[in-house]
Design an enzyme around this catalytic site. Structure first.
Site, PDB file in Angstrom:
ATOM      1  N   GLU A 234      23.286   5.158   2.598  1.00  0.00           N
ATOM      2  CA  GLU A 234      23.443   5.728   3.941  1.00  0.00           C
ATOM      3  C   GLU A 234      24.924   5.986   4.103  1.00  0.00           C
ATOM      4  OE1 GLU A 234      24.838   6.004   7.400  1.00  0.00           O
ATOM      5  OE2 GLU A 234      23.969   4.065   7.915  1.00  0.00           O
ATOM      6  N   CYS A 268      28.200   6.264  12.161  1.00  0.00           N
ATOM      7  CA  CYS A 268      27.698   7.410  11.397  1.00  0.00           C
ATOM      8  C   CYS A 268      26.733   8.242  12.220  1.00  0.00           C
ATOM      9  CB  CYS A 268      27.013   6.926  10.112  1.00  0.00           C
ATOM     10  SG  CYS A 268      28.123   6.089   8.963  1.00  0.00           S
TER      11      CYS A 268
END
Length: 461
Positions: A234, A268
């Site tokens: 990720e 993020c």
């Protein structure tokens, strides 16, 4: 980078730690392998009991660990407490659902007969020790969303946490130990980034998961590929937040502020690029900019603070470079855009417009409270701008038109599409991205199965 707690609110170094040497790393790898051989045989009932006990302890520790997180990486204290509570919730969710998620599957009778078998089962079995390379921005949550499913699946964990959150990393190991887990079930490795490659190459480490930067992801993926080991990555995100004419503009602007500055914008999945239809652009820009200006920036230990310092001096410098490059290239600053005086690594909530494709901030992730505004003449242009990114983590769409929703869901290149709301992770829903935002999924049944040996068991007639 030294392994140390440095308070980003004032730059003071509070604690430093020696990196583990080769002998201690070897001891822990041996322990992980030996523990896995017995822990893998434990029942779901026993695993769930341990995980719930860890969640209970985390609830008891919430105030203290929140202060540690805030001290180490600057998260506003209210958000730190919320992060701890979210972790406990996820632990209980996996304790409750893991057995069902990993239950044996029975193929259709017709397929079983066609194969010549009397019975066929698909069984999920654990892989072994999993190395987790985790970031500082959600120092509890990023770890728990790996650890809870991994432990419930029967794996054991090895944590290499970010070097600026060592106290949080050590707390996590202690938490699982106090909950009753055998010592080798979850271990923290106080090591620098340079030590990761050799550990990942060790045959006892069966898989790896990384949340972090694209360069770090490339390095882990490269070594794992060479060693033929499973990875979940990720990486970064530059999520679009699209606003169409039918949207509730007041609500969209209000949520947009939170979506941009959650965790001081160091997320993020924070919305970063705000793509607004021309018909409602002025109204949205005015409300959004007012909301960003009104945010309270200050001491992250203050209960009223909404935006704290960035986690590091380098992080602020990187963000400042992106903003300055945009300004030099013709971007307009609607608010913020200048480093404040005083101690600590603060940067003001900033809104930029007039963004062009040549600007670095259009291509790179802005990891801090800086938003970019774009005009879109119609839905097609909104999709085009949204997809004009090397990232594809999540996305946000504001519209009351179901036909538009269908188009966005079909065409946006992202791992999630949130309609009339902001992106948020939940243990029941899969989380991950496409393109350079990584691959694989965390959370939900998809996440717990990532580190399982999916085994076909075939019985002859």
């Amino acid at each position: 980078m030294p392994i140390a707690t440095v308070n980003p609110a004032n730059g003071e170094t509070l604690k430093t730690y020696e990196a583990m040497g080769a002998e201690e790393i070897e001891r822990r790898l041996q322990l992980a392998e030996a523990t896995f051989r017995t822990y893998r045989q434990s029942s779901f009932v026993d695993r769930a009991r341990l995980l719930v006990q860890a969640a209970n302890l985390l609830d008891e520790d919430q105030q203290d660990i929140a202060r540690v997180m805030t001290t180490e990486m600057g998260k506003p204290i209210k958000q730190a407490r919320a992060e701890a509570a979210k972790c406990a919730k996820a632990m209980r969710w996996y304790a409750e659902h893991a057995e069902e998620l990993l239950a044996d599957e029975e193929p259709a009778d017709s397929d079983v007969k066609d194969s010549g078998a009397s019975r066929v089962r698909v069984r999920y079995r654990p892989l072994g020790p999993v190395l987790a390379v985790m970031p500082w921005n959600f120092p509890l949550w990023q770890v728990i969303r790996f650890a809870a499913p991994a432990l419930m699946a029967g794996n054991v964990g090895l944590l290499k946490h970010a070097s600026n959150v060592p106290q949080t990393a050590l707390y996590l190991e202690d938490l699982f130990h106090r909950a009753g887990y055998t010592e080798g079930c979850f271990q923290t490795l106080l090591i620098g980034a340079s030590a990761v490659d050799e550990i990942l190459r060790d045959e006892r480490v069966r898989a790896a998961t990384l949340t972090g930067s694209e360069p770090a992801g490339r390095a882990v993926a490269s070594t794992a590929g060479e060693m033929v080991k499973k990875t979940v990555l990720e990486l970064g995100g530059s999520d679009p937040f699209v606003v169409m004419p039918s949207a509730d503009i007041d609500r969209a602007a209000q949520v947009a502020v939170t979506a941009r500055v959650q965790n001081t914008g160091q997320s993020c999945i924070a919305a970063k690029r705000f793509i607004v239809h021309t018909d409602v652009y002025d109204a949205f820009a005015e409300r959004f900019t007012q909301g960003m200006k009104a945010l309270r920036v200050g001491d992250p230990m203050d209960e009223d603070t909404e935006v704290g310092p960035l986690s590091s001096e380098q992080g602020r410098a990187d963000l400042e470079e992106l903003v300055d490059d945009a300004k030099r290239s013709g971007a307009t600053v609607l608010c913020g855009g200048e480093r404040p005086e005083g101690d600590g690594w603060y940067y003001p909530p900033t809104v930029l417009t007039g963004i062009t494709r040549e600007m670095r901030i259009h291509r790179e992730e802005a990891f801090g409270p800086v938003a970019t505004l774009y005009h879109a003449g119609d839905l097609d242009e909104a999709v085009l701008i949204a997809n004009d990114s090397s990232f594809g983590l999540s996305s946000n769409v504001w519209t009351r038109d179901e036909a538009e929703v269908d188009r966005f869901v079909r065409d946006l290149e992202a791992g999630s599409v949130y309609v009339n709301g902001m992106t948020a992770s939940h243990p029941a829903f899969p989380f991950g991205g496409v393109k350079r935002s990584g691959y694989g999924r965390e959370l939900s049944g998809h996440g717990i199965r990532e580190f399982c040996n999916i085994t076909t068991v075939w019985h002859g007639a």
